[in-house]
Design a protein around this motif. Sequence first.
Motif, mmCIF file in Angstrom:
data_model
loop_
_atom_site.group_PDB
_atom_site.id
_atom_site.type_symbol
_atom_site.label_atom_id
_atom_site.label_comp_id
_atom_site.label_asym_id
_atom_site.label_seq_id
_atom_site.Cartn_x
_atom_site.Cartn_y
_atom_site.Cartn_z
ATOM 1 N N PRO A 31 -59.136 65.064 -14.780
ATOM 2 C CA PRO A 31 -58.935 64.340 -13.530
ATOM 3 C C PRO A 31 -59.644 65.051 -12.373
ATOM 4 C CG PRO A 31 -56.914 65.416 -14.217
ATOM 5 C CD PRO A 31 -57.918 65.632 -15.305
ATOM 6 N N LEU A 32 -60.030 64.291 -11.390
ATOM 7 C CA LEU A 32 -60.709 64.793 -10.210
ATOM 8 C C LEU A 32 -59.833 64.435 -9.014
ATOM 9 C CD1 LEU A 32 -63.337 65.938 -8.930
ATOM 10 C CD2 LEU A 32 -64.177 63.591 -8.879
ATOM 11 N N THR A 33 -59.503 65.418 -8.189
ATOM 12 C CA THR A 33 -58.686 65.173 -7.009
ATOM 13 C C THR A 33 -59.558 65.330 -5.774
ATOM 14 O OG1 THR A 33 -56.730 66.020 -8.134
ATOM 15 C CG2 THR A 33 -56.616 65.889 -5.754
ATOM 16 N N VAL A 34 -59.519 64.330 -4.901
ATOM 17 C CA VAL A 34 -60.294 64.370 -3.661
ATOM 18 C C VAL A 34 -59.377 64.078 -2.483
ATOM 19 C CG1 VAL A 34 -62.481 63.706 -4.727
ATOM 20 C CG2 VAL A 34 -60.968 61.950 -3.859
ATOM 21 N N THR A 35 -59.719 64.666 -1.354
ATOM 22 C CA THR A 35 -58.984 64.399 -0.120
ATOM 23 C C THR A 35 -59.879 63.551 0.769
ATOM 24 O OG1 THR A 35 -57.837 66.510 -0.306
ATOM 25 C CG2 THR A 35 -57.781 65.428 1.840
ATOM 26 N N THR B 112 -55.501 61.498 2.974
ATOM 27 C CA THR B 112 -54.936 60.947 1.755
ATOM 28 C C THR B 112 -55.554 61.639 0.542
ATOM 29 O OG1 THR B 112 -54.738 58.789 2.829
ATOM 30 C CG2 THR B 112 -54.570 58.816 0.426
ATOM 31 N N VAL B 113 -54.716 62.033 -0.408
ATOM 32 C CA VAL B 113 -55.203 62.680 -1.621
ATOM 33 C C VAL B 113 -55.217 61.658 -2.749
ATOM 34 C CG1 VAL B 113 -54.762 64.504 -3.311
ATOM 35 C CG2 VAL B 113 -54.329 64.916 -0.881
ATOM 36 N N ARG B 114 -56.344 61.549 -3.436
ATOM 37 C CA ARG B 114 -56.494 60.611 -4.555
ATOM 38 C C ARG B 114 -56.870 61.382 -5.810
ATOM 39 N NH1 ARG B 114 -54.997 55.326 -3.042
ATOM 40 N NH2 ARG B 114 -55.558 55.144 -0.863
ATOM 41 N N THR B 115 -56.314 60.975 -6.935
ATOM 42 C CA THR B 115 -56.685 61.546 -8.224
ATOM 43 C C THR B 115 -57.306 60.436 -9.054
ATOM 44 O OG1 THR B 115 -54.867 63.120 -8.119
ATOM 45 C CG2 THR B 115 -55.822 62.736 -10.274
#
Length: 89
Positions: A12-16, A21-24
């Motif tokens: 998984p890749l987590t981006v802010t 907002t944080v999205r995975t």
Amino acid sequence: MDPTSRYARQSPLTVTLPDGTVRTMSAPRTVPAPPPGGQVLTAPGARLDLMAAELIGDSTQWWRIADANPFADATRLETPGVAVDLPGG
């Protein structure tokens, strides 16, 4: 996640986002060169899911046929008379 999914082995890749907002999500997938599996010509009415159902035995594996063919537009595989490479293994 379905273990037959093309994303099953992706980390998984987590981006802010700029708003905090944080999205995975699934990381981008590198498409490996498929082993040779043969070739067929498409017929009128061809669809990737129908080809997968007939040739692989599972319509949800349509992406394996798409990955075995380097076309930028996978819908080209649904044009009658196009030679379609089949995934090996």
